[in-house]
Scaffold this active site. Structure first.
Site, PDB file in Angstrom:
ATOM      1  N   LYS A  93       0.813  -1.218   0.000  1.00  0.00           N
ATOM      2  CA  LYS A  93       0.000   0.000   0.000  1.00  0.00           C
ATOM      3  C   LYS A  93       0.849   1.271   0.000  1.00  0.00           C
ATOM      4  O   LYS A  93       0.423   2.303  -0.492  1.00  0.00           O
ATOM      5  CB  LYS A  93      -0.957  -0.002   1.191  1.00  0.00           C
ATOM      6  CG  LYS A  93      -2.102  -0.998   1.034  1.00  0.00           C
ATOM      7  CD  LYS A  93      -3.162  -0.784   2.112  1.00  0.00           C
ATOM      8  CE  LYS A  93      -4.428  -1.578   1.827  1.00  0.00           C
ATOM      9  NZ  LYS A  93      -4.247  -3.040   2.026  1.00  0.00           N
ATOM     10  N   GLU A 115     -10.729   6.696   2.950  1.00  0.00           N
ATOM     11  CA  GLU A 115     -11.647   5.865   3.726  1.00  0.00           C
ATOM     12  C   GLU A 115     -10.947   4.538   3.946  1.00  0.00           C
ATOM     13  O   GLU A 115     -10.072   4.143   3.170  1.00  0.00           O
ATOM     14  CB  GLU A 115     -12.983   5.738   2.996  1.00  0.00           C
ATOM     15  CG  GLU A 115     -13.148   4.550   2.114  1.00  0.00           C
ATOM     16  CD  GLU A 115     -12.271   4.557   0.880  1.00  0.00           C
ATOM     17  OE1 GLU A 115     -11.612   3.530   0.671  1.00  0.00           O
ATOM     18  OE2 GLU A 115     -12.243   5.540   0.121  1.00  0.00           O
ATOM     19  N   SER A 374       2.067  -9.758  -0.548  1.00  0.00           N
ATOM     20  CA  SER A 374       1.675  -8.342  -0.494  1.00  0.00           C
ATOM     21  C   SER A 374       1.887  -7.690   0.870  1.00  0.00           C
ATOM     22  O   SER A 374       1.975  -6.467   0.958  1.00  0.00           O
ATOM     23  CB  SER A 374       0.207  -8.199  -0.918  1.00  0.00           C
ATOM     24  OG  SER A 374      -0.632  -8.999  -0.112  1.00  0.00           O
TER      25      SER A 374
HETATM   26  C1  LIG Z   1      -5.027  -4.078   1.492  1.00  0.00           C
HETATM   27  C2  LIG Z   1      -4.273  -5.307   1.269  1.00  0.00           C
HETATM   28  C3  LIG Z   1      -4.574  -6.195   0.213  1.00  0.00           C
HETATM   29  C4  LIG Z   1      -5.772  -6.011  -0.680  1.00  0.00           C
HETATM   30  O1  LIG Z   1      -5.686  -4.939  -1.540  1.00  0.00           O
HETATM   31  P1  LIG Z   1      -5.414  -5.083  -3.116  1.00  0.00           P
HETATM   32  O2  LIG Z   1      -5.795  -3.756  -3.631  1.00  0.00           O
HETATM   33  O3  LIG Z   1      -6.262  -6.191  -3.626  1.00  0.00           O
HETATM   34  O4  LIG Z   1      -3.974  -5.382  -3.295  1.00  0.00           O
HETATM   35  C5  LIG Z   1      -3.769  -7.294   0.014  1.00  0.00           C
HETATM   36  N1  LIG Z   1      -2.718  -7.545   0.816  1.00  0.00           N
HETATM   37  C6  LIG Z   1      -2.394  -6.744   1.849  1.00  0.00           C
HETATM   38  C7  LIG Z   1      -1.226  -7.090   2.699  1.00  0.00           C
HETATM   39  C8  LIG Z   1      -3.146  -5.596   2.104  1.00  0.00           C
HETATM   40  O5  LIG Z   1      -2.818  -4.801   3.134  1.00  0.00           O
END
Ligand SMILES: *Cc1c(COP(=O)(O)O)cnc(C)c1O
Length: 391
Positions: A93, A115, A374
């Site tokens: 993010k 948000e 992620s």
């Molecule tokens: C917010 C989040 C996601 C989901 O968001 P995407 O826009 O689908 O990438 C996935 N993994 C983590 C670690 C997150 O914090």
């Protein structure tokens, strides 16, 4: 590295029949201004330099690709992880919020609003606002404020104001409505920072461009470490930003692209086309067009819709979208920790769960599989401990 790819397809904000700009007249001018400003910035070498320098010196890029030797041996495939969990704040993010905070400065605006549901995007936005000296307001459903007390504390510590929204179901979709309303009222000095590849044009394209660094780094890293492109590229899909940022770099490769959704929030798998949050995409809705709540163990994935580019990639068959259930996710969470010493966030644990289920089946033995890790699992350890009865 090519920087001008915002001028490729989709510049008009249409991904086939998906995307677009479904906003009230009062936001037409603001979204148009943002679109122009974004394209100009993205094609400006100074902006690119600034953006990439901050990602390097502050966010910890480039992140490595790790070959998971133990799990690879267990599964009979070669598993590689793109390590977004190692960035500052612990997830991808940060790439997006730094880009949008820089744009806010460039527009001469002094305030950023966002948000948030689980609080992760709110914390990321508050982080970037602190770094750039912007004032920051985060809208959050009253139920989520209650559930996510630690993230509320973090946002306040970072200097953000958290507004508890007590209309409707008091969750994310109400917070989105409130943020939109506030944006209309204060658009002269305020930028609305959307956290995924969602919303009216230019957001889906803009956020994907701010996340494409993931795939742009990973592709040459795979060449170096694995000696070729991967056979499979797998990422979890909530709104779809980490997946889109990864897939973009592999669109013209032979890799199979797989997005993994939670079974209880499979907007592509079970959704139907409709308009929500300023865009046309697939979403979970009932027969009367009422948006349904998504259900998932992972708060970051329980959004009822998905970015329009994913709806499009699914419709043309370039990517496919699969679902895993909460039980598989919990198991994947523990297996990655035990076998590789990496505790994943519950969101990317969905992608791992898919690989665990399909290795030796639809993912043939010997395949090279790249998974976007992620984010890290510190934030989820308490949740998992409670479910496992250990807290
Ligand atoms: C917010 C989040 C996601 C989901 O968001 P995407 O826009 O689908 O990438 C996935 N993994 C983590 C670690 C997150 O914090």
């Amino acid at each position: 590295m090519s920087v001008s790819n915002a001028s490729d397809a989709y510049r008009d904000g249409l991904f086939g029949e998906f995307g677009g700009r479904y906003v009230p007249e009062s936001l037409m001018a603001a979204t148009r201004e943002l679109e122009e400003l974004f394209f100009a910035a993205w094609e400006d070498a100074d902006f690119q330099h600034q953006y990439r320098s901050i990602l390097a010196s502050y966010a910890g890029r480039p992140t490595p690709v790790t070959h998971c030797a133990n799990l690879s041996a267990d599964l009979g495939i070669d598993l590689y992880l793109k390590r977004e969990d190692l960035t500052h704040t612990g997830s991808h993010k940060i790439n997006n919020v730094i880009g949008q905070a820089l744009l806010t400065k460039r527009m001469g605006k002094s305030r950023i609003i966002a948000e948030t549901g689980a609080g992760q995007h709110g914390v990321a936005t508050a982080t970037a606002a602190a770094l750039f000296g912007l004032s920051c307001t985060v809208y959050m459903g009253a139920v989520d404020v209650e559930r996510q007390a630690l993230n509320v504390f973090r946002m306040r510590l970072l200097g953000a104001e958290v507004v508890s929204v007590s209309s409707g179901s008091m969750t994310l979709k109400d917070a989105i409505n409130e943020a939109m309303r506030e944006w209309v009222a204060s658009v002269d000095d305020t930028h609305y920072c959307i956290g995924s590849v969602m919303g009216p044009h230019p957001y889906p394209l803009m956020v994907r461009q701010f996340q494409r660094i993931i795939g742009e780094e990973a592709r040459p890293q795979m060449q170096e470490i694995a000696g070729s492109d991967p056979d499979f590229v797998v990422a979890c899909v909530g709104g779809g930003s980490n997946a889109a940022g990864t897939f973009t770099a592999f669109i013209d490769s032979d890799a199979a692209l797989v997005g993994v959704e939670p079974a209880g929030g499979a907007a592509i798998g079970r959704g139907t086309p409709g308009v929500v949050h300023g865009m046309r995409s697939k979403l979970l809705q009932d027969e009367f067009g009422q948006v349904q709540e998504a259900q998932s163990i992972s708060a970051g994935l329980d959004y009822p819709g998905v970015g329009p580019e994913h709806s499009y990639l699914a419709s043309i068959g370039r990517a496919r979208y699969e679902a895993v259930d909460d039980g598989q996710v919990l198991e994947a969470f523990q297996i990655l920790a035990r076998r590789e010493g990496i505790i994943p966030a519950l969101e990317p644990a969905h992608a791992i769960a898919y690989v665990l289920a399909e290795a030796g089946k639809s993912i043939p033995a010997g395949s090279k599989v790249l998974v976007t890790m992620s984010g890290r699992g510190d934030k989820d350890s308490e949740t998992v401990a409670k479910i496992l009865g250990e807290a």
